[in-house]
Design an enzyme around this catalytic site. Structure first.
Site, PDB file in Angstrom:
ATOM      1  N   HIS A 115      30.465  37.239  30.384  1.00 14.60           N
ATOM      2  CA  HIS A 115      32.145  37.686  30.611  1.00 14.60           C
ATOM      3  C   HIS A 115      32.631  38.680  29.680  1.00 14.60           C
ATOM      4  O   HIS A 115      33.538  38.529  28.976  1.00 14.60           O
ATOM      5  CB  HIS A 115      32.859  36.386  30.244  1.00 14.60           C
ATOM      6  N   ASP A 134      36.764  36.932  28.591  1.00 16.08           N
ATOM      7  CA  ASP A 134      36.986  36.019  27.443  1.00 16.08           C
ATOM      8  C   ASP A 134      35.744  35.462  26.579  1.00 16.08           C
ATOM      9  O   ASP A 134      35.496  34.622  25.878  1.00 16.08           O
ATOM     10  CB  ASP A 134      37.678  34.798  28.103  1.00 16.08           C
ATOM     11  N   GLN A 139      32.486  27.266  27.384  1.00 13.54           N
ATOM     12  CA  GLN A 139      31.578  26.713  28.878  1.00 13.54           C
ATOM     13  C   GLN A 139      30.171  27.022  28.164  1.00 13.54           C
ATOM     14  O   GLN A 139      29.728  27.731  27.477  1.00 13.54           O
ATOM     15  CB  GLN A 139      31.734  27.550  29.852  1.00 13.54           C
ATOM     16  N   ARG A 199      40.641  35.838  32.322  1.00 12.90           N
ATOM     17  CA  ARG A 199      39.257  35.228  32.044  1.00 12.90           C
ATOM     18  C   ARG A 199      37.939  36.196  32.117  1.00 12.90           C
ATOM     19  O   ARG A 199      37.330  36.357  31.162  1.00 12.90           O
ATOM     20  CB  ARG A 199      39.077  33.981  33.131  1.00 12.90           C
ATOM     21  N   GLY A 218      37.358  33.242  38.967  1.00 16.54           N
ATOM     22  CA  GLY A 218      38.024  31.902  38.435  1.00 16.54           C
ATOM     23  C   GLY A 218      37.047  30.948  37.676  1.00 16.54           C
ATOM     24  O   GLY A 218      35.859  31.355  37.715  1.00 16.54           O
ATOM     25  N   GLU A 224      41.224  35.733  41.210  1.00 18.04           N
ATOM     26  CA  GLU A 224      42.624  36.172  41.311  1.00 18.04           C
ATOM     27  C   GLU A 224      42.466  37.579  41.621  1.00 18.04           C
ATOM     28  O   GLU A 224      41.692  38.487  41.302  1.00 18.04           O
ATOM     29  CB  GLU A 224      43.065  36.052  39.950  1.00 18.04           C
ATOM     30  N   TYR A 234      48.862  36.361  31.803  1.00 15.07           N
ATOM     31  CA  TYR A 234      48.315  36.012  33.226  1.00 15.07           C
ATOM     32  C   TYR A 234      47.728  34.562  33.217  1.00 15.07           C
ATOM     33  O   TYR A 234      46.961  34.046  34.184  1.00 15.07           O
ATOM     34  CB  TYR A 234      47.275  37.084  33.640  1.00 15.07           C
ATOM     35  N   ALA A 240      44.774  28.638  35.924  1.00 16.34           N
ATOM     36  CA  ALA A 240      43.789  29.488  36.770  1.00 16.34           C
ATOM     37  C   ALA A 240      44.355  29.583  38.390  1.00 16.34           C
ATOM     38  O   ALA A 240      44.697  28.556  39.005  1.00 16.34           O
ATOM     39  CB  ALA A 240      42.514  28.762  37.163  1.00 16.34           C
ATOM     40  N   TYR A 242      47.352  30.131  40.767  1.00 20.42           N
ATOM     41  CA  TYR A 242      48.888  29.844  41.001  1.00 20.42           C
ATOM     42  C   TYR A 242      49.132  28.411  39.872  1.00 20.42           C
ATOM     43  O   TYR A 242      48.101  27.870  39.865  1.00 20.42           O
ATOM     44  CB  TYR A 242      49.256  29.522  42.344  1.00 20.42           C
ATOM     45  N   ASP A 244      50.092  25.492  39.848  1.00 18.27           N
ATOM     46  CA  ASP A 244      50.201  24.612  40.893  1.00 18.27           C
ATOM     47  C   ASP A 244      49.375  23.147  40.669  1.00 18.27           C
ATOM     48  O   ASP A 244      49.742  22.306  41.503  1.00 18.27           O
ATOM     49  CB  ASP A 244      49.761  25.078  42.243  1.00 18.27           C
ATOM     50  N   GLU A 280      48.216  22.337  34.474  1.00 17.12           N
ATOM     51  CA  GLU A 280      48.582  23.848  34.415  1.00 17.12           C
ATOM     52  C   GLU A 280      50.424  23.775  34.169  1.00 17.12           C
ATOM     53  O   GLU A 280      50.825  24.920  33.505  1.00 17.12           O
ATOM     54  CB  GLU A 280      48.346  24.357  35.814  1.00 17.12           C
ATOM     55  N   LYS A 353      29.036  36.768  45.584  1.00 20.36           N
ATOM     56  CA  LYS A 353      28.732  35.790  46.525  1.00 20.36           C
ATOM     57  C   LYS A 353      29.260  36.320  47.808  1.00 20.36           C
ATOM     58  O   LYS A 353      29.855  37.147  47.878  1.00 20.36           O
ATOM     59  CB  LYS A 353      29.304  34.436  45.968  1.00 20.36           C
TER      60      LYS A 353
END
Length: 431
Positions: A115, A134, A139, A199, A218, A224, A234, A240, A242, A244, A280, A353
């Site tokens: 990353h 990041d 991870q 990210r 993501g 995003e 952000y 991650a 929206y 939601d 979130e 991908k």
């Protein structure tokens, strides 16, 4: 790897593992090496020679034949590895077709084997824009390292030229590496930081009216597409996609208690009870900015296990792994100058991908998306970046030499169709 169309009619590329900047003549594929950067550190991860930008005055007889690159290097004098990243400027000599006179613009930026992001862009404002990921923290093998995307440099950090808090940021630099006077003040401090809470933003481009766009990976969903505004947050790692509360929680492995993070086995789906989990909706920030679009938002009961992908489960996750971003300008002038009909005011996204180039149509003001993204040029490859010919009717897509991607009938595969290649796609006038 990065690829750009140069003013000499050649394609300019960085090769991450060979540590070379190379030029390729499109007519016959003739390749020349402009420079080999032996100092670049490459370990087999996502480090090595990374970003590339060409000064707009290159080969214009203005004395500014500059080429900018970024790469990771090792600052540990012993056997241990301590990665940092730098941005360096070279001067191109057309007589020898080589890059020389290296000048380090900025050193000591965060560096990792994961990353790094490392998209380098020179704006019309004569500033360098640079994405820093990041670092892959929180991870896999870096699970016990905290994500620093929300941390901001202090005045003392800036005075000491300590850039360690630049992870998870979009930077804006003067061409000499300085902090521009009109950069945003964030939390009362002006630094190179232009936006934060990112990210792994691998795509960066300017659109109509000077709008800056970025895309980023993501976690298991919610790649995003963002409009980048100065001083905005952000959301990562608290949000991650929206905000939601769908299919994502911030699982902070580094804060595990009472069991130490080091004692835990990594689990990408359900962390141990000692790892704090945050919805979130628990995050609140006055400068938070949601994305224009996600790839893809899924409900919390979505099953991330797909037997078609076997041990390569991440290939089947609802993401596309965007690797670059390019603005396709509005059509204008004669048919020879108009580019591909219907493509004007779009963003083009290569993906690691799906083996596809996605075209995203923008609204007139560039602040929203029109319709659904269109997937083009489907092959069994990992598309890393693209360059456009001056008439915008030929696209050159560079592919990874190895890796995993989606198979031709779904699932996952390691058998790439065109590994380590430049693919040429030309619009012929037919639909």
């Amino acid at each position: 790897m990065r690829i750009l169309w140069g003013p000499d009619g050649h394609l300019w590329l960085t090769e991450r593992t060979s540590k070379q900047v190379v030029r390729v003549r499109p007519q016959d594929g003739l390749r020349t090496t402009a420079v080999t950067i032996t100092e670049a550190f490459q370990s087999g991860g996502q480090d090595g020679l990374l970003g590339l930008a060409l000064h707009p005055d290159l080969l214009q007889d203005k004395g500014r034949d500059y080429v900018y690159v970024s790469y990771t290097y090792d600052v540990d004098p012993g056997e241990a590895v301590d990665r940092r990243t730098k941005i360096r400027r070279y001067t191109y000599d057309p007589a020898t077709e080589t890059l020389g006179s290296p000048l380090d613009i900025i050193t000591g930026l965060p560096g990792s084997d994961d990353h790094n992001s490392a998209r380098l862009l020179l704006g019309v404002d004569q500033k360098l824009y640079y994405t820093v990921g990041d670092q892959g923290n929180n991870q896999f093998g870096r699970k016990c390292l905290p994500i620093r995307a929300q941390q901001l440099p202090t005045a003392a950090d800036v005075a000491a030229q300590d850039w360690s808090k630049y992870a998870g940021k979009v930077l804006r630099l003067g061409l000499d590496g300085s902090i521009p006077d009109d950069n945003p003040q964030i939390a009362g401090v002006r630094s190179h930081v232009y936006s934060y809470g990112h990210r792994n933003p691998q795509g960066l481009t300017f659109g109509k009216g000077g709008k800056l766009y970025a895309n980023e990976h993501g976690p298991k969903s919610d790649d995003e597409l963002n409009v980048i505004l100065p001083g905005k947050n952000y959301g990562w790692p608290h949000v991650a996609g929206y905000q939601d509360d769908q299919a994502y929680t911030y699982d902070n492995w580094s804060a595990s208690s009472p069991a130490s993070c080091e004692s835990l086995l990594w689990n990408d789906y359900t962390p141990p009870p000692s790892v704090p989990r945050q919805q979130e909706s628990a995050f609140s920030h006055p400068d938070f900015e949601e994305p224009l679009l996600t790839f893809y938002t899924v409900p919390s009961d979505y099953s991330f296990f797909d037997p078609a992908c076997g041990f390569l489960q991440y290939i089947c996750w609802p993401t596309i792994a965007p690797s670059s971003l390019h603005y396709y300008p509005a059509e204008h002038g004669s048919s020879a100058e108009a580019g591909i009909p219907g493509w004007g005011d779009s963003l083009l996204m290569t993906t690691l991908k799906k083996g596809s180039l996605f075209r995203v149509k923008l609204s007139t003001n560039g602040e929203s998306v029109v319709g659904e993204p269109v997937a083009l040029f489907k092959t069994t490859n990992r598309y890393r970046d693209l360059a456009m010919s001056p008439d915008r009717r030929t696209l050159y897509v560079i592919t990874d030499t190895e890796g995993n991607t989606s198979g031709p009938t779904g699932g996952a595969t390691t058998a790439l169709e065109n590994p380590g290649a430049i693919l040429e796609f030309t619009y012929t006038g037919s639909n």
